[in-house]
Design a protein around this motif. Sequence first.
Motif, PDB file in Angstrom:
ATOM      1  N   THR A   1       0.832  -1.208   0.000  1.00 45.10           N
ATOM      2  CA  THR A   1       0.000   0.000   0.000  1.00 45.10           C
ATOM      3  C   THR A   1       0.866   1.258   0.000  1.00 45.10           C
ATOM      4  OG1 THR A   1      -0.236  -0.123   2.413  1.00 45.10           O
ATOM      5  CG2 THR A   1      -2.009  -1.063   1.068  1.00 45.10           C
ATOM      6  N   PHE A   2       2.028   1.195   0.673  1.00 42.46           N
ATOM      7  CA  PHE A   2       2.918   2.358   0.657  1.00 42.46           C
ATOM      8  C   PHE A   2       3.460   2.588  -0.745  1.00 42.46           C
ATOM      9  CE2 PHE A   2       7.128   4.304   1.022  1.00 42.46           C
ATOM     10  CZ  PHE A   2       6.784   5.473   1.668  1.00 42.46           C
ATOM     11  N   PHE A   3       3.932   1.541  -1.391  1.00 42.99           N
ATOM     12  CA  PHE A   3       4.457   1.694  -2.755  1.00 42.99           C
ATOM     13  C   PHE A   3       3.386   2.199  -3.713  1.00 42.99           C
ATOM     14  CE2 PHE A   3       8.087  -1.633  -2.298  1.00 42.99           C
ATOM     15  CZ  PHE A   3       8.818  -0.717  -1.579  1.00 42.99           C
ATOM     16  N   ASN A   4       2.146   1.759  -3.531  1.00 42.43           N
ATOM     17  CA  ASN A   4       1.064   2.217  -4.402  1.00 42.43           C
ATOM     18  C   ASN A   4       0.648   3.655  -4.107  1.00 42.43           C
ATOM     19  OD1 ASN A   4       1.019  -0.227  -5.721  1.00 42.43           O
ATOM     20  ND2 ASN A   4      -0.642  -1.051  -4.504  1.00 42.43           N
TER      21      ASN A   4
ATOM     22  N   SER B   1       6.287   3.940  -8.980  1.00 45.03           N
ATOM     23  CA  SER B   1       6.284   2.865  -7.983  1.00 45.03           C
ATOM     24  C   SER B   1       7.029   1.617  -8.465  1.00 45.03           C
ATOM     25  CB  SER B   1       4.863   2.499  -7.582  1.00 45.03           C
ATOM     26  OG  SER B   1       4.132   2.065  -8.700  1.00 45.03           O
ATOM     27  N   GLY B   2       7.182   1.455  -9.758  1.00 48.90           N
ATOM     28  CA  GLY B   2       7.868   0.287 -10.310  1.00 48.90           C
ATOM     29  C   GLY B   2       9.284   0.086  -9.797  1.00 48.90           C
ATOM     30  N   PRO B   3      10.122   1.136  -9.784  1.00 43.75           N
ATOM     31  CA  PRO B   3      11.474   0.954  -9.249  1.00 43.75           C
ATOM     32  C   PRO B   3      11.494   0.516  -7.784  1.00 43.75           C
ATOM     33  CG  PRO B   3      11.376   2.946 -10.550  1.00 43.75           C
ATOM     34  CD  PRO B   3       9.967   2.438 -10.427  1.00 43.75           C
ATOM     35  N   ASN B   4      10.511   0.936  -7.010  1.00 46.79           N
ATOM     36  CA  ASN B   4      10.435   0.487  -5.619  1.00 46.79           C
ATOM     37  C   ASN B   4      10.195  -1.016  -5.548  1.00 46.79           C
ATOM     38  OD1 ASN B   4      10.677   3.060  -4.204  1.00 46.79           O
ATOM     39  ND2 ASN B   4       8.741   3.534  -5.201  1.00 46.79           N
ATOM     40  N   TYR B   5       9.285  -1.507  -6.368  1.00 38.36           N
ATOM     41  CA  TYR B   5       9.038  -2.947  -6.401  1.00 38.36           C
ATOM     42  C   TYR B   5      10.277  -3.700  -6.892  1.00 38.36           C
ATOM     43  CZ  TYR B   5       4.048  -2.463  -5.451  1.00 38.36           C
ATOM     44  OH  TYR B   5       2.839  -2.207  -4.852  1.00 38.36           O
ATOM     45  N   ALA B   6      10.966  -3.151  -7.882  1.00 39.45           N
ATOM     46  CA  ALA B   6      12.181  -3.782  -8.396  1.00 39.45           C
ATOM     47  C   ALA B   6      13.259  -3.843  -7.312  1.00 39.45           C
ATOM     48  CB  ALA B   6      12.690  -3.025  -9.618  1.00 39.45           C
ATOM     49  N   ALA B   7      13.456  -2.750  -6.585  1.00 39.91           N
ATOM     50  CA  ALA B   7      14.450  -2.731  -5.512  1.00 39.91           C
ATOM     51  C   ALA B   7      14.062  -3.720  -4.414  1.00 39.91           C
ATOM     52  CB  ALA B   7      14.577  -1.323  -4.941  1.00 39.91           C
ATOM     53  N   TRP B   8      12.775  -3.789  -4.103  1.00 40.61           N
ATOM     54  CA  TRP B   8      12.288  -4.730  -3.101  1.00 40.61           C
ATOM     55  C   TRP B   8      12.592  -6.170  -3.536  1.00 40.61           C
ATOM     56  CZ3 TRP B   8       6.406  -5.834  -2.203  1.00 40.61           C
ATOM     57  CH2 TRP B   8       6.235  -6.575  -1.034  1.00 40.61           C
TER      58      TRP B   8
END
Length: 119
Positions: free
Chosen positions: A75-78, A99-106
């Motif tokens: 929810t934070f990334f979104n 938000s995509g780079p955050n998911y990639a880093a995660w």
Amino acid sequence: MGALWWTARGSYLLVFLREVSSVFIAAYVVLLIILIAKAGGDEASYESYFELFTSPGMLVLHVVAFLFSLLHTITFFNLIPKGLSVRLGEEPVPPALISGPNYAAWGVVSVIVLLVILL
């Protein structure tokens, strides 16, 4: 409004669960800090706490804390693209590019942690 007003819409429920997740995550962090403190003490104290930490009730808490941390993270990334207005010239940058780079880093960090644990 009644006491369960937040159950009327899915978005309200999601916000409520996100806020409740903070309490579970904070409690879990306290348990981990105690575990680290016990590891620095005598071995008997650490072993007794570790036995408690691996009990069936605590395993349920581990799963609940993990699920709440996933909910909180997703929810934070979104929400990042909604709170961060990035423009490229006159056009807004698509939310997926924010938000995509955050998911990639995660994902990268998760793979690294898994490799460290498994190797």
